[in-house]
Design a protein around this motif. Structure first.
Motif, PDB file in Angstrom:
ATOM      1  N   VAL A 279      49.197  -0.673  57.886  1.00 16.78           N
ATOM      2  CA  VAL A 279      49.783   0.031  56.749  1.00 16.78           C
ATOM      3  C   VAL A 279      50.017  -0.927  55.586  1.00 16.78           C
ATOM      4  O   VAL A 279      49.697  -0.612  54.429  1.00 16.78           O
ATOM      5  N   THR A 280      50.568  -2.104  55.855  1.00 19.20           N
ATOM      6  CA  THR A 280      50.847  -3.041  54.763  1.00 19.20           C
ATOM      7  C   THR A 280      49.577  -3.463  54.037  1.00 19.20           C
ATOM      8  O   THR A 280      49.609  -3.754  52.840  1.00 19.20           O
ATOM      9  N   ALA A 281      48.461  -3.494  54.733  1.00 19.85           N
ATOM     10  CA  ALA A 281      47.203  -3.905  54.108  1.00 19.85           C
ATOM     11  C   ALA A 281      46.680  -2.864  53.124  1.00 19.85           C
ATOM     12  O   ALA A 281      45.882  -3.191  52.240  1.00 19.85           O
ATOM     13  N   MET A 282      47.138  -1.610  53.237  1.00 14.05           N
ATOM     14  CA  MET A 282      46.688  -0.550  52.320  1.00 14.05           C
ATOM     15  C   MET A 282      47.616  -0.521  51.102  1.00 14.05           C
ATOM     16  O   MET A 282      48.163   0.501  50.733  1.00 14.05           O
ATOM     17  N   ARG A 283      47.760  -1.657  50.440  1.00 14.05           N
ATOM     18  CA  ARG A 283      48.743  -1.850  49.376  1.00 14.05           C
ATOM     19  C   ARG A 283      48.134  -1.926  47.998  1.00 14.05           C
ATOM     20  O   ARG A 283      48.850  -2.032  47.002  1.00 14.05           O
ATOM     21  N   PHE A 284      46.811  -1.916  47.899  1.00 15.15           N
ATOM     22  CA  PHE A 284      46.127  -2.045  46.620  1.00 15.15           C
ATOM     23  C   PHE A 284      45.105  -0.933  46.445  1.00 15.15           C
ATOM     24  O   PHE A 284      44.435  -0.538  47.401  1.00 15.15           O
ATOM     25  N   ALA A 285      44.953  -0.491  45.199  1.00 13.14           N
ATOM     26  CA  ALA A 285      43.775   0.304  44.857  1.00 13.14           C
ATOM     27  C   ALA A 285      42.641  -0.658  44.523  1.00 13.14           C
ATOM     28  O   ALA A 285      42.858  -1.796  44.140  1.00 13.14           O
TER      29      ALA A 285
END
Length: 404
Positions: A279-285
């Motif tokens: 989840v933390t890795a999905m922090r950027f567009a």
């Protein structure tokens, strides 16, 4: 020996992300414990965050392929170290098998790709709230006719993909790289199909199904035991700063196989405050990278003819406004999705080609810059300046000072 230092000049209000991709030769000998480690340190040699010193190993597949480790210097209310502006150092280390097991791996030279990105802090009042609840049910992979698209060989020439069903012929030992634009609020899912080694032709699949596959070793399809490869297909997903999000290993016995990455949340700034790495890795567009590697062991069991590879890519949800950054990310096109990105994904463009690279100003220098690092901190340490050249390739070949 096995260590290289680089220098970073950072502001007090920027998150810095450094990724290092080790690229061994296709015929290199690697073992489970071989890999690469990267960390960001202050001028006193302290890691900016021990949790952000990451290593990547070849693991159970023991197959030569690009592997990536990413480290960071982060800013924010909860960060207590490496908070000021000034000089920081990037330490890249090569990890090797202990003892005499596969000692030959220490003599193999690897190429490295380095990437640096800077993300500004939020404007005053920016929150640190946990991410909202999201639908974690396994998505239904897209179906339909498969569109041929060959993959690239690294992050730098990853081929663009949009939502749909894509395919190519992949040979044992090959690694294909693709990239998918995912905007704020959108949810990405990826699954892969590997065709059977029996059949009369390759690349002839239609209707989005698994292809007929290529003719394998003698006796394939005869009903006899055709062997088994435990980590035949390795699928990895990396975010825009190339930090790993998720990966999967798929075993292969000569019959068609399918695997999917775990369900992932919609892209959101607040994902960084979650408790799980995925989840933390999905922090950027921005551009998310999918790499697919077929183990060379498949050739030993089923022949060296290519197999049908199918990728099912889904991007759900409408784009949402991005975070209120207090400055401009560098490079600017690493943390967002533009119309040019969508067009590049549709065409299959690569960033290295200078097209569809994120809607920059058109004047940015996208050249690859060759650099050599020295073995210790000193005046010869190479500056990984966040100055406008973002992609660095260091080729450390055999030699007294250049071997990695």
């Amino acid at each position: 020996m096995g260590q290289r230092f680089y220098r970073l000049e950072l502001k007090a209000t920027e998150n810095a992300y450094v990724s290092v991709t080790a690229v061994p030769k296709a015929d290199a000998l690697v073992s489970y414990a071989d890999g690469v480690e990267v960390s960001v340190q202050d001028s006193d040699g302290n890691n900016c965050s021990p949790l952000d010193a990451e290593e990547a190993r070849f693991g159970s597949s023991e197959s030569p392929r690009p592997i990536t480790a990413t480290a960071a210097r982060r800013v924010g209310p909860g960060e207590k170290s490496c908070t000021g502006a000034g000089t920081y150092y990037v330490l890249v280390e090569r990890t090797r098998s202990s003892g005499t097991i596969r000692s030959a791996t220490a003599r193999e030279d690897w190429d490295l790709e380095l990437h640096v990105a800077s993300e500004p802090a939020l404007r005053a009042g920016g929150g640190t709230t946990p991410p909202r609840a999201w639908d974690s049910a396994s998505p239904v992979p897209p179906s339909g006719e498969r569109t041929p698209r060959e993959g690239g060989t690294s992050f730098n020439d990853a081929r663009g993909l949009e939502k749909g069903v894509w395919g190519a012929d992949i040979k044992p030992g090959e690694t294909f790289f693709y990239r998918v634009p995912v905007d704020w609020g959108q949810q990405l899912s990826v699954s892969t199909d590997l065709g059977s080694s029996s059949g009369s032709s390759s690349g002839s699949s239609s209707g989005g199904g698994v292809g007929t596959g290529a003719t394998g070793a003698t006796g394939a399809g005869s009903g006899r035991d055709r062997g088994y490869v435990s980590s035949a297909l390795v699928t990895s997903l990396h975010n825009p700063v190339r930090a790993q999000v998720e990966d999967s290993d798929t075993a292969y016995d000569g019959k068609q196989k399918s695997s999917s990455l775990k369900p992932l949340p919609p892209v959101a700034y607040e994902n960084r405050f979650a408790l799980t790495d995925e989840v933390t890795a999905m922090r950027f567009a921005g551009w998310y990278y999918v790499s697919v590697h077929l183990s060379p062991d498949v050739a030993e069991k089923f022949g060296d003819a290519p197999l049908d590879l199918t990728l099912r890519v889904d991007v759900e949800g409408s784009p949402r406004p991005g975070p209120a950054y207090a400055g401009t990310p560098r490079p600017e096109d690493d943390f967002g999705v533009s119309e040019r990105d969508a067009e590049a994904a549709q065409r299959g463009d690569t960033a290295a080609a200078g097209t569809g690279d994120g809607g920059g100003d058109g004047g940015r220098d996208d050249k690859l810059m060759a650099v050599i690092a020295v073995g210790g901190i000193g005046t010869g340490v190479v500056l990984l300046g966040i100055l406008g050249v973002w992609m660095l390739i260091a080729r450390w070949r055999a030699g007294a000072a250049a071997r990695f």
